[in-house]
Write a protein that holds these residues in place. Structure first.
Motif, PDB file in Angstrom:
ATOM      1  N   PRO A  34       0.817  -1.219   0.000  1.00  7.97           N
ATOM      2  CA  PRO A  34       0.000   0.000   0.000  1.00  7.97           C
ATOM      3  C   PRO A  34       0.850   1.269   0.000  1.00  7.97           C
ATOM      4  O   PRO A  34       1.946   1.299   0.570  1.00  7.97           O
ATOM      5  CB  PRO A  34      -0.799  -0.108   1.304  1.00  7.97           C
ATOM      6  N   THR A  35       0.329   2.315  -0.637  1.00  7.00           N
ATOM      7  CA  THR A  35       1.001   3.620  -0.642  1.00  7.00           C
ATOM      8  C   THR A  35       0.174   4.685   0.070  1.00  7.00           C
ATOM      9  O   THR A  35       0.658   5.792   0.295  1.00  7.00           O
ATOM     10  CB  THR A  35       1.299   4.088  -2.078  1.00  7.00           C
ATOM     11  N   TYR A  36      -1.085   4.357   0.421  1.00 11.94           N
ATOM     12  CA  TYR A  36      -1.942   5.255   1.194  1.00 11.94           C
ATOM     13  C   TYR A  36      -2.473   4.500   2.396  1.00 11.94           C
ATOM     14  O   TYR A  36      -2.555   3.266   2.389  1.00 11.94           O
ATOM     15  CB  TYR A  36      -3.135   5.757   0.355  1.00 11.94           C
ATOM     16  N   GLU A  37      -2.849   5.254   3.429  1.00 12.68           N
ATOM     17  CA  GLU A  37      -3.447   4.615   4.596  1.00 12.68           C
ATOM     18  C   GLU A  37      -4.662   5.391   5.084  1.00 12.68           C
ATOM     19  O   GLU A  37      -4.761   6.604   4.899  1.00 12.68           O
ATOM     20  CB  GLU A  37      -2.432   4.462   5.729  1.00 12.68           C
ATOM     21  N   THR A  38      -5.577   4.630   5.707  1.00 12.91           N
ATOM     22  CA  THR A  38      -6.795   5.160   6.300  1.00 12.91           C
ATOM     23  C   THR A  38      -6.808   4.764   7.773  1.00 12.91           C
ATOM     24  O   THR A  38      -5.771   4.384   8.341  1.00 12.91           O
ATOM     25  CB  THR A  38      -8.027   4.560   5.605  1.00 12.91           C
ATOM     26  N   TRP A  39      -7.993   4.773   8.365  1.00 13.21           N
ATOM     27  CA  TRP A  39      -8.172   4.294   9.743  1.00 13.21           C
ATOM     28  C   TRP A  39      -7.728   2.838   9.873  1.00 13.21           C
ATOM     29  O   TRP A  39      -7.386   2.378  10.954  1.00 13.21           O
ATOM     30  CB  TRP A  39      -9.646   4.436  10.131  1.00 13.21           C
ATOM     31  N   PHE A  40      -7.663   2.124   8.757  1.00 13.91           N
ATOM     32  CA  PHE A  40      -7.208   0.731   8.761  1.00 13.91           C
ATOM     33  C   PHE A  40      -5.702   0.631   8.979  1.00 13.91           C
ATOM     34  O   PHE A  40      -5.173  -0.474   9.144  1.00 13.91           O
ATOM     35  CB  PHE A  40      -7.590   0.080   7.433  1.00 13.91           C
ATOM     36  N   ALA A  41      -5.023   1.772   8.994  1.00 10.48           N
ATOM     37  CA  ALA A  41      -3.575   1.819   9.248  1.00 10.48           C
ATOM     38  C   ALA A  41      -2.805   0.873   8.325  1.00 10.48           C
ATOM     39  O   ALA A  41      -2.028   0.016   8.767  1.00 10.48           O
ATOM     40  CB  ALA A  41      -3.263   1.510  10.717  1.00 10.48           C
ATOM     41  N   GLU A  42      -3.010   1.051   7.031  1.00  5.22           N
ATOM     42  CA  GLU A  42      -2.392   0.165   6.043  1.00  5.22           C
ATOM     43  C   GLU A  42      -0.872   0.118   6.136  1.00  5.22           C
ATOM     44  O   GLU A  42      -0.265  -0.898   5.760  1.00  5.22           O
ATOM     45  CB  GLU A  42      -2.814   0.598   4.631  1.00  5.22           C
ATOM     46  N   ARG A  43      -0.249   1.176   6.636  1.00  9.61           N
ATOM     47  CA  ARG A  43       1.212   1.155   6.740  1.00  9.61           C
ATOM     48  C   ARG A  43       1.699   0.133   7.764  1.00  9.61           C
ATOM     49  O   ARG A  43       2.874  -0.251   7.762  1.00  9.61           O
ATOM     50  CB  ARG A  43       1.758   2.548   7.062  1.00  9.61           C
ATOM     51  N   GLU A  44       0.820  -0.325   8.643  1.00  6.34           N
ATOM     52  CA  GLU A  44       1.180  -1.322   9.647  1.00  6.34           C
ATOM     53  C   GLU A  44       1.154  -2.748   9.089  1.00  6.34           C
ATOM     54  O   GLU A  44       1.631  -3.682   9.746  1.00  6.34           O
ATOM     55  CB  GLU A  44       0.215  -1.237  10.837  1.00  6.34           C
ATOM     56  N   LEU A  45       0.616  -2.916   7.910  1.00  4.17           N
ATOM     57  CA  LEU A  45       0.529  -4.250   7.325  1.00  4.17           C
ATOM     58  C   LEU A  45       1.903  -4.716   6.852  1.00  4.17           C
ATOM     59  O   LEU A  45       2.665  -3.948   6.272  1.00  4.17           O
ATOM     60  CB  LEU A  45      -0.447  -4.243   6.146  1.00  4.17           C
ATOM     61  N   GLU A  46       2.190  -5.989   7.082  1.00  2.00           N
ATOM     62  CA  GLU A  46       3.490  -6.549   6.709  1.00  2.00           C
ATOM     63  C   GLU A  46       3.337  -7.529   5.541  1.00  2.00           C
ATOM     64  O   GLU A  46       2.480  -8.420   5.574  1.00  2.00           O
ATOM     65  CB  GLU A  46       4.116  -7.268   7.895  1.00  2.00           C
ATOM     66  N   ALA A  47       4.180  -7.338   4.540  1.00  2.00           N
ATOM     67  CA  ALA A  47       4.194  -8.247   3.404  1.00  2.00           C
ATOM     68  C   ALA A  47       4.573  -9.650   3.862  1.00  2.00           C
ATOM     69  O   ALA A  47       5.450  -9.834   4.714  1.00  2.00           O
ATOM     70  CB  ALA A  47       5.179  -7.752   2.348  1.00  2.00           C
ATOM     71  N   ASN A  48       3.894 -10.645   3.318  1.00  2.17           N
ATOM     72  CA  ASN A  48       4.096 -12.060   3.635  1.00  2.17           C
ATOM     73  C   ASN A  48       3.714 -12.416   5.065  1.00  2.17           C
ATOM     74  O   ASN A  48       3.963 -13.534   5.522  1.00  2.17           O
ATOM     75  CB  ASN A  48       5.537 -12.495   3.354  1.00  2.17           C
TER      76      ASN A  48
END
Length: 323
Positions: free
Chosen positions: A232-246
């Motif tokens: 992801p390159t954008y984030e919302t309340w879902f805090a997409e930047r916290e997601l880890e690949a694999n």
């Protein structure tokens, strides 16, 4: 295409919010101290999340374009109601800078937004849970991964070059059911509409950013299908930047040339797919505690009003916010 259940939920959403607007607003303001008292009892995850959404640390002054709480723009109506649900607990004369809609740039002044770029100095972009009826619709999925169709699915609007690039990359893959259901899609990209439930029948669901975030990312991660997506390159309340690949999803290369290889791997190693799905499901449960969600929303606004010099904080509440 909305289901009866979804339409009923939408009617209930609006009815509940209209009733809140009709009710004497002073009733909500008198309850603020009690709501904040309960919020202070929350665990460290609430503090961490509120300070992720609202990263401001220094005092600032609202811009001349800031609007009063009692004069918030009504359109789009879901943004209005999602903000008013919590703003009504504060003095109606307090000022807010805000940007409704899909935001791809960081505001010049501290403002409330639905989303923000991940790879940027984005402290001025303060995230609230806007448009949550659409973005946080995460239906249950009772079908196990191994019992789904061993194929890849994607549906969406061609509103981003990434999506067209994806369709061009997978057009000759027999295990891919990918295309746009929009009436104006070019014939070579056109595919029939599939509901969320129909897409959940596939083992692999692709998520692609559109105007900003990918709306389907949340419900895919809450399903028993494996989410395939570029980081992801954008984030919302879902805090997409916290997601880890694999860990929470399977990353795809920018040209999507690795999609076939990724599918072959997980077809041979279904347990690995199920581990990622389990982690994704656990991440989604972060947002299932409605009491915590409401506490965070109130505290995000509280911090905004304090740092904007409009609100004198309660010492204990402020100590909780800043840790």
């Amino acid at each position: 295409m909305a289901t009866i259940q979804r339409t009923t939920a939408k009617v209930f959403y609006y009815a509940r919010n209209v009733l809140r607007d009709i009710a004497p607003q002073a009733l909500f303001r008198r309850r603020l101290a009690d709501r904040l008292e309960k919020a202070k009892l929350s665990d460290g995850s609430v503090r961490r999340r509120l300070n992720h959404y609202n990263k401001l640390q220094d005092a600032f002054t609202p811009s001349p374009a800031a609007v009063r709480i009692d004069n918030l723009p009504f359109a789009p109506s879901m943004y209005y109601y999602d903000l008013k649900e919590f703003a009504r607990y504060f003095d109606p004369g307090l000022l807010i800078d805000l940007e409704f809609g899909d935001i791809i740039d960081v505001p010049k002044v501290p403002s409330l937004v639905k989303d923000r770029p991940i790879h940027a100095d984005h402290s001025n972009a303060i995230i609230l849970k806007f448009n949550k009826f659409r973005h946080f619709h995460m239906p249950a999925d009772a079908t196990a991964f191994v019992d789904k169709l061993p194929a890849v699915v994607w549906r969406g609007d061609l509103n981003n070059p990434i999506r067209t690039r994806f369709l061009n990359a997978v057009r000759d893959l027999p295990f891919c059911d990918a295309g746009s259901h929009k009436s104006y899609a070019p014939p070579e990209y056109s595919r029939p509409y599939l509901s969320i439930g129909q897409q959940q029948r596939y083992r692999y669901i692709v998520s692609l950013e559109g105007n900003d975030v990918a709306t389907n990312l949340k419900w895919i991660m809450n399903s028993n299908s494996l989410c395939l997506t570029p980081p992801p390159t954008y984030e919302t309340w879902f805090a997409e930047r916290e997601l880890e690949a694999n860990v929470h999803y399977v990353p795809l290369a920018p040209d999507f040339a690795d999609l076939a290889e990724k599918v072959r791997y997980f077809e041979r190693h279904p347990a690995a797919a199920e581990r990622i799905i389990a982690a994704a499901n656990a991440y989604c449960r972060t947002f299932a505690n409605e009491q915590a969600e409401q506490a965070i929303s109130l505290l995000v606004l509280y911090k905004y009003f304090v740092l904007s010099g409009q609100f004198k904080p309660d010492a204990e509440v402020w100590r909780y916010i800043i840790g």
